[in-house]
Design a protein around this motif. Structure first.
Motif, mmCIF file in Angstrom:
data_model
loop_
_atom_site.group_PDB
_atom_site.id
_atom_site.type_symbol
_atom_site.label_atom_id
_atom_site.label_comp_id
_atom_site.label_asym_id
_atom_site.label_seq_id
_atom_site.Cartn_x
_atom_site.Cartn_y
_atom_site.Cartn_z
ATOM 1 N N ASP A 139 -8.027 -28.142 -24.664
ATOM 2 C CA ASP A 139 -7.101 -27.531 -23.710
ATOM 3 C C ASP A 139 -7.230 -28.122 -22.310
ATOM 4 O O ASP A 139 -6.445 -27.784 -21.423
ATOM 5 N N LEU A 146 -12.741 -18.532 -21.251
ATOM 6 C CA LEU A 146 -11.464 -18.713 -20.569
ATOM 7 C C LEU A 146 -11.335 -17.749 -19.398
ATOM 8 O O LEU A 146 -10.907 -18.127 -18.304
ATOM 9 N N TYR A 148 -14.347 -17.950 -26.997
ATOM 10 C CA TYR A 148 -13.291 -18.692 -26.285
ATOM 11 C C TYR A 148 -12.687 -17.828 -25.190
ATOM 12 O O TYR A 148 -12.523 -18.277 -24.053
ATOM 13 N N LYS A 149 -12.353 -16.583 -25.510
ATOM 14 C CA LYS A 149 -11.711 -15.685 -24.540
ATOM 15 C C LYS A 149 -12.646 -15.391 -23.370
ATOM 16 O O LYS A 149 -12.209 -15.364 -22.203
ATOM 17 N N LEU A 151 -11.782 -25.523 -25.820
ATOM 18 C CA LEU A 151 -11.608 -25.574 -24.369
ATOM 19 C C LEU A 151 -11.472 -27.017 -23.893
ATOM 20 O O LEU A 151 -10.711 -27.303 -22.961
ATOM 21 N N ARG A 193 -5.063 -19.689 -16.023
ATOM 22 C CA ARG A 193 -5.984 -20.319 -15.083
ATOM 23 C C ARG A 193 -5.341 -20.514 -13.714
ATOM 24 O O ARG A 193 -5.981 -20.270 -12.692
ATOM 25 N N VAL A 245 -2.830 -20.412 -21.758
ATOM 26 C CA VAL A 245 -4.146 -20.808 -21.252
ATOM 27 C C VAL A 245 -4.022 -21.338 -19.827
ATOM 28 O O VAL A 245 -4.750 -20.919 -18.918
ATOM 29 N N HIS A 246 -3.091 -22.247 -19.613
ATOM 30 C CA HIS A 246 -2.952 -22.855 -18.291
ATOM 31 C C HIS A 246 -2.303 -21.891 -17.297
ATOM 32 O O HIS A 246 -2.650 -21.893 -16.109
ATOM 33 N N SER A 281 -10.996 -18.727 -15.527
ATOM 34 C CA SER A 281 -9.792 -18.296 -14.817
ATOM 35 C C SER A 281 -10.104 -17.484 -13.576
ATOM 36 O O SER A 281 -9.425 -17.615 -12.548
#
Length: 221
Positions: free
Chosen positions: A62, A22, A18-19, A59, A161, A157-158, A26
């Motif tokens: 999210d 992400l 996931y990281k 993801l 990004r 998370v947002h 991003s």
């Protein structure tokens, strides 16, 4: 597709996958509209499909990936409504944190700004995101209110990004750190009104520049 090295041997890779994804979303390594499949990600990271499936599911929850026609998923576009929501939350948190930090005459570690400026001269967008977030976390911590940083984590998370989206604008990299320095100076001077104003304007500038990059008009607050 190539966006990272293989992951070290572990028994549970979901968080790591996931990281990695992400970070790639991003920093633009996985650009909006890019199609990825479970098989490609698993092969790239040298893991089984199971943690990849779970990471992609998160993801999708999210809002960072979406179903694609046929196989795989697509990296979701930067949505103007989401950008607006993120920066409204961030503006409130940053303004509050900067004001509280100024009330305490806090000192933001100048090494964070020096390092941020240095990193901004390079090409490592991921490192720039980390440096940017480190500065804002320092302001949150300097506020003396731990709930501010806790609240920011809910939107991490947002935030990550949209920070990446702004940092990918080459012309914004130096101004970001000039604005950080001004915020830190106002906090250390104990100028509550100025610290609050600069922190809020910083978020407005970031939002407006990111939306302009996407060819969108910002609505007046």
């Amino acid at each position: 597709m190539s966006f990272t090295a293989k992951l070290p041997s572990r028994t549970n890779y979901v968080d790591e996958v996931y990281k990695v994804l992400l970070d790639a979303i991003s920093d633009g390594s996985l650009a909006p509209g890019t199609r990825i499949t479970q098989e490609e990600v698993a092969e790239q990271l040298d893991v089984s499909r199971s943690p990849v499936i779970q990471a992609l599911r998160q993801l999708k929850t999210d809002g960072l990936v979406q179903d694609a026609p046929g196989r795989g998923v697509l990296i979701a576009p930067l949505d103007p409504q989401t950008i607006g929501h993120v920066y409204k939350i961030r503006g409130v948190l940053d303004e509050l944190a900067a004001g509280l930090a100024a009330e305490r005459w806090a000192r933001i570690d100048p090494e964070l700004i020096r390092k941020g400026r240095e990193i901004s001269l390079g090409d490592d967008v991921r490192a720039m995101i980390d440096a940017d977030m480190a500065f804002h976390r320092a302001v949150y911590q300097a506020s003396g209110n731990p709930l501010i940083e806790d609240s920011s984590r809910m939107h991490w998370v947002h935030l990550r990004r949209v920070m990446g989206g702004v940092i990918q604008l080459h012309g914004m990299r130096r101004p970001i750190w000039d604005e950080h320095q001004a915020i830190a100076d106002a906090i250390e001077a104990g100028d509550v009104a100025q610290a609050r104003q600069l922190a809020l304007q910083h978020t407005l500038n970031a939002s407006e520049n990111l939306l302009a990059r996407l060819g969108l008009e910002t609505a007046a607050p």
